[in-house]
Design a protein around this motif. Structure first.
Motif: not given
Length: 248
Positions: A100-111, A215-223
């Motif tokens: 996964p590219d964790t640095a790239y931000m998707y268009s219309n990405e939400i937290l 396993f664990c899950v990482k999710y985007a929680s802040a920009f």
């Protein structure tokens, strides 16, 4: 979060609401609901609803009477007969197995304010699904969201929160349709195809002498401060899937 309820009435009758995987199986090759609550169940309203396809995952309710005449031969038939209905068909997703590219931000990405794997389902037809829930930090009425899940299958498992040999998955969300006021607190659920994930990692963990995939899950929680990339990834508590010696 993501808790579902059940009710046991006496010793021989049970009702529940939860997640299920619909597939054709059993010794009579009927369309059944596979869940982690009971043996496979035949629920006529689900089996006869062909807007629900084999391989679809649903949120459903059921009532099961173990003493009912229809269940006298449940062991021979390979399923119980229950009553109930499908409340929702879950959207499907493919679990990406690349890096996964964790640095790239998707268009219309939400937290997300919370996330996690809520269930692992498999049928006798070798379909396997991870049910993943995500709760957006900001969620308007009628807003629509889409989710992606990725796991680098070549990663070296790590010790995370005191648990050994933990693999990391990344969950991300994008808004696909605007909502309207008022804001709500809600979670979305997606069914991800987990066949390659399970087959690859179960073999690796068996070779390491383990009986589970952790396993664990990482999710985007802040920009970050200028909202150009993800600033914070929150890690869930590790969970595990047993490595089954035989298919359910």
């Amino acid at each position: 979060m993501f808790l579902l309820t059940s009710c046991l009435k006496g010793n021989n009758e049970r009702s529940n609401t939860g997640f299920g995987l619909v597939d054709t199986g059993g010794n009579t090759m009927r369309r059944l609901v596979y869940s982690n609550y009971e043996a496979p169940m035949y629920i006529a309203s689900v089996a006869n609803d062909y807007t629900i396809g084999d391989g679809d995952c649903i949120i459903f309710n059921y009532k099961l009477d173990f003493d009912a005449a229809d269940n006298a031969n449940a062991t021979t038939n390979g399923f119980y007969v229950a009553t109930g209905s499908a409340l929702q068909v879950l959207p499907k997703g493919n679990l990406s197995t690349g890096t996964p590219d964790t640095a790239y931000m998707y268009s219309n990405e939400i937290l997300l304010s919370d996330a996690g794997v809520t269930d692992f389902l498999q049928s006798n037809q070798y379909r396997q699904r991870l049910i993943v829930g995500g709760a957006p930090s900001s969620y308007l009425t009628e807003q629509k969201n889409s989710y992606t899940l990725s796991c680098d299958l070549s990663q070296t498992p790590q010790t995370i929160q005191g648990v050994e040999r933990v693999y990391t998955l990344f969950l991300r969300a994008t808004k696909t349709s605007d909502g309207k006021a008022p804001a709500i607190k809600s979670a979305d659920y997606t069914a991800f195809d987990a066949v390659q994930f399970y087959s690859t990692l179960s073999e690796r963990e068996k070779n390491a002498g383990k009986d589970r995939i952790s396993f664990c899950v990482k999710y985007a929680s802040a920009f970050n401060s200028d909202t150009t990339k993800i600033g914070t990834w929150t890690t869930t508590t590790p969970v595990y899937i047993p490595i089954y010696s035989t298919e359910k």
